[in-house]
Scaffold this motif. Structure first.
Motif, short mmCIF file in Angstrom:
data_model
loop_
_atom_site.label_atom_id
_atom_site.label_comp_id
_atom_site.label_asym_id
_atom_site.label_seq_id
_atom_site.Cartn_x
_atom_site.Cartn_y
_atom_site.Cartn_z
N PHE A 193 0.85 -1.20 0.00
CA PHE A 193 0.00 0.00 0.00
C PHE A 193 0.88 1.24 0.00
O PHE A 193 1.81 1.34 0.81
CB PHE A 193 -0.90 0.03 1.25
CG PHE A 193 -2.01 -0.98 1.20
CD1 PHE A 193 -3.23 -0.65 0.62
CD2 PHE A 193 -1.84 -2.25 1.71
CE1 PHE A 193 -4.26 -1.57 0.55
CE2 PHE A 193 -2.87 -3.19 1.65
CZ PHE A 193 -4.08 -2.84 1.07
N PHE A 194 0.57 2.16 -0.91
CA PHE A 194 1.17 3.50 -0.88
C PHE A 194 0.12 4.41 -0.27
O PHE A 194 -0.86 4.77 -0.93
CB PHE A 194 1.52 3.97 -2.30
CG PHE A 194 2.73 3.30 -2.89
CD1 PHE A 194 3.59 2.54 -2.10
CD2 PHE A 194 3.04 3.44 -4.23
CE1 PHE A 194 4.72 1.93 -2.64
CE2 PHE A 194 4.16 2.85 -4.77
CZ PHE A 194 5.00 2.08 -3.98
N ASN A 195 0.33 4.79 0.99
CA ASN A 195 -0.73 5.52 1.70
C ASN A 195 -0.52 7.04 1.64
O ASN A 195 -0.47 7.72 2.67
CB ASN A 195 -0.82 5.02 3.15
CG ASN A 195 -2.09 5.49 3.83
OD1 ASN A 195 -2.87 6.25 3.25
ND2 ASN A 195 -2.31 5.07 5.06
N GLY A 196 -0.40 7.55 0.44
CA GLY A 196 -0.50 8.99 0.22
C GLY A 196 0.76 9.81 0.42
O GLY A 196 1.71 9.41 1.08
N ASP A 197 0.74 10.99 -0.22
CA ASP A 197 1.86 11.94 -0.19
C ASP A 197 3.16 11.29 -0.66
O ASP A 197 4.23 11.50 -0.09
CB ASP A 197 2.02 12.58 1.19
CG ASP A 197 0.91 13.58 1.50
OD1 ASP A 197 -0.02 13.71 0.68
OD2 ASP A 197 0.98 14.22 2.56
N MET A 198 3.04 10.53 -1.72
CA MET A 198 4.24 9.91 -2.32
C MET A 198 5.03 10.98 -3.05
O MET A 198 6.23 10.85 -3.27
CB MET A 198 3.82 8.78 -3.26
CG MET A 198 3.00 7.69 -2.59
SD MET A 198 3.84 6.89 -1.21
CE MET A 198 5.02 5.86 -2.06
N VAL A 199 4.34 12.06 -3.50
CA VAL A 199 5.00 13.26 -4.04
C VAL A 199 4.36 14.47 -3.34
O VAL A 199 3.30 14.35 -2.72
CB VAL A 199 4.82 13.38 -5.58
CG1 VAL A 199 5.68 12.37 -6.31
CG2 VAL A 199 3.37 13.23 -5.99
#
Ligand SMILES: [Fe+2]
Length: 392
Positions: free
Chosen positions: A177-183
């Motif tokens: 899971f990528f839980n946001g604000d990856m950029v």
């Protein structure tokens, strides 16, 4: 001296020419990566340097050569047309649950498309001769155990992402899971890949599916609307739910953190209404047999309803938490705060714990029918915290 200058000039000219011709070559430049892998479906995404018609060929698991026989081709279609594009997003339906498949992707360049006359160019594809075909496994609600990892708040620090996810492997981790604000804001396709998706593809995302949860920073920037096209979900939205083994996952989009009218959003935010839309959806999802029959219910959302008192968190607290409080949620996994904390249930307000992951750590979670174990890991593989959550 003149001769040396001439040689250097010639070498630079040749290099420049080579890089130009390389840039002009038709190729797969990003991907493939797996999205929305379910019991009977999966979506495979990639991009090409120029427009193309694309397809995926699927083969059963096993050691038989991919060349042993012809395979079914799955195309991206829209209202009956095969799609010509540089972003390729192929949905494959009719798969068996809990089953491994091998796959190969193809893109056929469309060099000209006028009226009924289409001229094709080169074909680019993944290799199945020098290396093994790519593979993935469909999910299975009857599976005894599930294993997943979660990171968040990477903010385009690709080296941190690489350090955190370097050991993710097919067969060991079911999903990430990528839980946001990856950029920090979304400006272009290039930034999306450079910031986090290309490292994920290099490390695991060709064979281990990524499930994406949007962070408040990814609602910003001129590419923020197109950015969501690079993901898929079983609901077609950025909020969705699915079952894998003993866990029912509920992914929510927390939207922005400040009031919609804040000057920072330049009159483009409409997240109160969006969270109300999700509230109605959530009410229905929590009543489904898939949710009710699971041993564990895990909520994944970027902004925590407690631990911050900004407007986004308050709205999540008002719209989502009362429904979740009635639904025997086992844990909510969040990010946003950039530092670790574990919020215990609050009598009369919150019936489940909230675990907030830091910006430079990873959560490794395993669950069987009795226990859900969460390990908070740093970039060196040292466990910093752990939680053993028993079945309700
Ligand atoms: Fe955030």
């Amino acid at each position: 001296m003149k001769k040396i200058v001439a040689i250097i000039f010639f070498a630079v000219a040749m290099l420049s020419c080579a890089s130009k011709s390389c840039a002009q070559d038709f190729a797969i430049n990003h991907g493939p990566y797996l999205q929305a892998v379910g019991e009977n479906e999966a979506t495979i995404v990639w991009t090409t340097t120029r427009p193309a018609v694309s397809w995926v060929e699927m083969a059963p698991a096993g050691k038989e050569s991919f060349y042993a026989e012809e395979h079914t081709k799955y195309f991206e279609t829209k209202n009956g047309n095969r799609v010509v594009n540089q972003l390729h997003k192929i949905h494959i339906a009719g798969l068996e649950k809990g089953t491994e498949y091998r796959y190969r992707i193809f893109s056929k360049e469309v060099t000209s498309y006028e009226g009924k006359r289409v001229i094709y160019g080169k074909i680019a594809c993944t290799d199945v001769f020098r290396s093994a075909p790519l593979r993935f496994a469909t999910s299975d609600s009857g599976k005894d155990r599930v294993s997943f990892s979660m990171v968040c708040d990477i903010h385009a620090h690709a080296d941190t992402l690489r350090a955190l996810l370097k050991d993710i492997r097919y067969g060991t981790t079911d999903m990430v899971f990528f839980n946001g604000d990856m950029v920090s804001s979304v400006e272009s396709e290039q930034q999306f890949f450079d910031g986090f998706m290309q490292p994920a593809i290099d490390l695991f995302a060709k064979e281990v599916p990524v499930f994406y949860t949007r962070g408040n920073h990814e609602t910003r920037g001129k590419f923020s609307a197109q950015f969501t096209d690079y993901f898929a979900s079983n609901s077609g939205k950025l909020y969705y739910s699915f079952r894998q083994g003993p866990v029912f996952f509920i992914v929510l989009d927390g939207g922005e953190d400040k009031p919609d009218s804040d000057i920072e959003y330049s009159e483009l935010a409409c997240f109160d209404q969006y969270r109300t839309e999700q509230q109605h959806w959530l009410d229905q999802v929590l009543k489904t047999p898939e949710c009710l029959s699971a041993a564990f219910r895990v909520v994944i959302i970027h902004i925590p309803p407690y631990g911050t008192d900004w407007h986004g968190a308050r709205d999540i607290r008002e719209k989502f938490v009362p429904l979740l409080n009635k639904a025997r949620i086992d844990v909510m996994l969040c990010g946003h705060m950039h530092s670790y904390s574990y919020i215990e249930p609050i009598a009369g307000k919150l019936n489940f714990p909230i675990l907030i992951n830091a910006a430079n750590t990873r959560l490794d979670v395993t669950a069987d029918k009795d226990n859900l174990i969460i390990k908070d890991m740093d970039t060196k593989g040292v466990m910093l915290n752990s939680h053993d959550i028993k079945r309700h």
